[in-house]
Design a protein around this motif. Structure first.
Motif, PDB file in Angstrom:
ATOM      1  N   LEU A   1       0.838  -1.200   0.000  1.00  0.00           N
ATOM      2  CA  LEU A   1       0.000   0.000   0.000  1.00  0.00           C
ATOM      3  C   LEU A   1       0.871   1.248   0.000  1.00  0.00           C
ATOM      4  O   LEU A   1       0.581   2.217  -0.718  1.00  0.00           O
ATOM      5  CB  LEU A   1      -0.923  -0.009   1.221  1.00  0.00           C
ATOM      6  CG  LEU A   1      -1.841   1.215   1.381  1.00  0.00           C
ATOM      7  CD1 LEU A   1      -2.773   1.338   0.185  1.00  0.00           C
ATOM      8  CD2 LEU A   1      -2.632   1.131   2.676  1.00  0.00           C
ATOM      9  N   ALA A   2       1.946   1.221   0.794  1.00  0.00           N
ATOM     10  CA  ALA A   2       2.868   2.363   0.824  1.00  0.00           C
ATOM     11  C   ALA A   2       3.520   2.567  -0.540  1.00  0.00           C
ATOM     12  O   ALA A   2       3.699   3.703  -0.998  1.00  0.00           O
ATOM     13  CB  ALA A   2       3.935   2.149   1.900  1.00  0.00           C
ATOM     14  N   CYS A   3       3.871   1.470  -1.211  1.00  0.00           N
ATOM     15  CA  CYS A   3       4.475   1.564  -2.547  1.00  0.00           C
ATOM     16  C   CYS A   3       3.502   2.172  -3.553  1.00  0.00           C
ATOM     17  O   CYS A   3       3.909   2.918  -4.451  1.00  0.00           O
ATOM     18  CB  CYS A   3       4.913   0.183  -3.025  1.00  0.00           C
ATOM     19  SG  CYS A   3       6.365  -0.478  -2.184  1.00  0.00           S
ATOM     20  N   SER A   4       2.228   1.845  -3.413  1.00  0.00           N
ATOM     21  CA  SER A   4       1.229   2.356  -4.357  1.00  0.00           C
ATOM     22  C   SER A   4       1.051   3.863  -4.234  1.00  0.00           C
ATOM     23  O   SER A   4       0.498   4.498  -5.135  1.00  0.00           O
ATOM     24  CB  SER A   4      -0.108   1.653  -4.143  1.00  0.00           C
ATOM     25  OG  SER A   4      -0.673   2.005  -2.886  1.00  0.00           O
ATOM     26  N   GLN A   5       1.512   4.441  -3.110  1.00  0.00           N
ATOM     27  CA  GLN A   5       1.401   5.890  -2.923  1.00  0.00           C
ATOM     28  C   GLN A   5       2.522   6.658  -3.618  1.00  0.00           C
ATOM     29  O   GLN A   5       2.466   7.879  -3.729  1.00  0.00           O
ATOM     30  CB  GLN A   5       1.412   6.222  -1.425  1.00  0.00           C
ATOM     31  CG  GLN A   5       0.367   5.487  -0.599  1.00  0.00           C
ATOM     32  CD  GLN A   5      -1.044   5.711  -1.099  1.00  0.00           C
ATOM     33  OE1 GLN A   5      -1.433   6.840  -1.369  1.00  0.00           O
ATOM     34  NE2 GLN A   5      -1.802   4.635  -1.213  1.00  0.00           N
ATOM     35  N   ILE A   6       3.556   5.936  -4.073  1.00  0.00           N
ATOM     36  CA  ILE A   6       4.649   6.590  -4.805  1.00  0.00           C
ATOM     37  C   ILE A   6       4.126   6.980  -6.186  1.00  0.00           C
ATOM     38  O   ILE A   6       3.654   6.120  -6.949  1.00  0.00           O
ATOM     39  CB  ILE A   6       5.865   5.651  -4.934  1.00  0.00           C
ATOM     40  CG1 ILE A   6       6.291   5.128  -3.555  1.00  0.00           C
ATOM     41  CG2 ILE A   6       7.012   6.371  -5.621  1.00  0.00           C
ATOM     42  CD1 ILE A   6       6.632   6.205  -2.564  1.00  0.00           C
TER      43      ILE A   6
END
Length: 404
Positions: free
Chosen positions: A63-68
């Motif tokens: 999920l954190a990666c998808s915010q990049i």
């Protein structure tokens, strides 16, 4: 890692500093920090300890990666044997071998978007895959009527907010009777066929007929320029569907090269299509390909004139109905291709265009930056001491969170 304290008290005590270990970060903060690392760097560092390695499988980390917002693109390369296990990392400017190449031996990449690549098998099945993680999914089969149609374009789109939501669009039929069909990952099915109505362009030129002459010693095929070429090597099968999709002002438009070398624009929103005017005369010697760059169609043309070769990038001016040149390869570079019957296969990512040059005499790869107007020839890729010849490339973002 050490962080300098810029407070006034620290300036009085210059010898003191604040230091901490990454291990002291809580799981949520650690995942946020690691999500900003380039994908290749993360995989290298994931072997540092068990905790970091476990992060890769964490839903909250994905999920954190998808915010990049974006990742520097990787270019998936296709060679003569249609192998697709090598990528060019545009961030590190190096060639890499994928840990999870597509497992279907008879498939070729035909489209890409976001962190996903679509492959098509010899039997006509479509497989969507994440080249970084190796996850893949076979799409539902098409109906028999669609499979028997002449396929002109295969394009793919993904959602920026939801990287695992994607669509695959097919344009097929015989001009002037064209149709399109869309696969939606959210619905996991193909939508109903939609007909495209012809909208004549005032600037479009008629295609002249080409006489065919018999020659038992040569293999003839219709090049992207619409010329009949005698050769023992055809263009890369993975780029036989030279097509891109753009989205602007709420309208989705698919562009493809037809067999006569002209560009067909299919407006999926208005359910219509038109042909753009030619860039060069019918019988000119040139190679052409289409790319999508920063949301618009661009055309790359390699042509010969006055004993020299030139490679130029063009944009179509919708208001005035003519082509406008926006970039050109330095003549000292393009002259190398004169007289060698070079074919180009291109793909764009952001403001960069990756160009594969191929002929019986040479092969080369060039990365063009449209912002800085830099043209850089890339080093050859060697495997087992031998240079690998690539025919084409597909760009994708290396996202471990993209699921199929």
């Amino acid at each position: 890692m050490e962080l300098a304290d810029c407070s006034s008290s620290s300036r009085k005590r210059k010898s003191s500093s604040l230091s901490f270990s990454m291990e002291e970060l809580n799981q949520d903060l650690l995942e946020r920090v690691l999500s900003w690392l380039p994908t290749s760097t993360f995989f290298r560092l994931s072997s540092v300890c068990k905790r970091w390695k476990s992060v890769a499988d964490s839903p909250s980390f994905k999920l954190a990666c998808s915010q990049i917002p974006s990742r520097d693109p990787w270019f998936l390369m296709v060679d003569h044997q249609l192998n697709h296990s090598i990528v060019f990392d545009s961030a590190e400017k190096t060639w890499k071998e994928l840990n999870f190449p597509n497992s279907s031996p008879d498939s070729i990449p035909v489209a890409a978007s976001g962190g996903l690549v679509c492959f098509r098998t010899a039997s006509g099945k479509f497989i969507v895959s994440n080249p970084v993680t190796g996850s893949s999914r076979e799409l539902p089969p098409l109906d028999a009527d669609t499979e028997n149609q002449s396929l002109h374009a295969i394009v793919m789109t993904t959602s920026s907010k939801h990287p695992s939501n994607y669509k695959l669009v097919l344009v097929y039929g015989e001009l002037p009777k064209l149709s399109f069909k869309v696969y939606s990952s959210c619905l996991n099915c193909w939508e109903e066929e939609t007909l495209l109505l012809s909208r004549k362009s005032e600037q479009a030129l008629e295609v002249d007929s080409i006489d065919h002459h018999d020659d038992e010693d040569a293999v003839y095929f219709l090049s992207k320029a619409g010329n009949v070429v005698a050769t023992n090597m055809q263009r890369s099968p993975s780029k036989q569907y030279s097509s891109v999709i753009t989205s602007k002002d709420g309208e989705e438009i698919v562009y493809f090269l037809n067999s006569c070398g002209t560009i067909v624009a299919c407006n999926l929103t208005q359910k219509s299509f038109t042909e753009y005017p030619r860039l060069l005369p019918v019988f000119s010697e040139y190679s052409i390909d289409v790319v999508e760059c920063r949301g618009e169609l661009l055309v790359v043309v390699l042509s010969e004139f006055l004993e020299s070769a030139s490679l130029r990038v063009w944009r179509f001016d919708q208001d005035n109905g003519f082509w406008h040149q926006i970039a050109a390869m330095p003549p000292a570079m393009s002259h190398e291709f004169y007289g060698k019957k070079v074919d180009i296969n291109c793909v764009a990512a952001g403001h960069q265009i990756f160009i594969c040059f191929n002929s019986a005499e040479l092969f080369s790869y060039v990365l063009c930056d449209l912002v800085t107007n830099e043209w850089v020839e890339l080093p050859k890729c060697s495997m087992n001491g031998e240079a690998v010849v690539f025919m084409s490339a597909f760009s994708f973002e290396p996202r471990i969170e993209a699921s199929v």
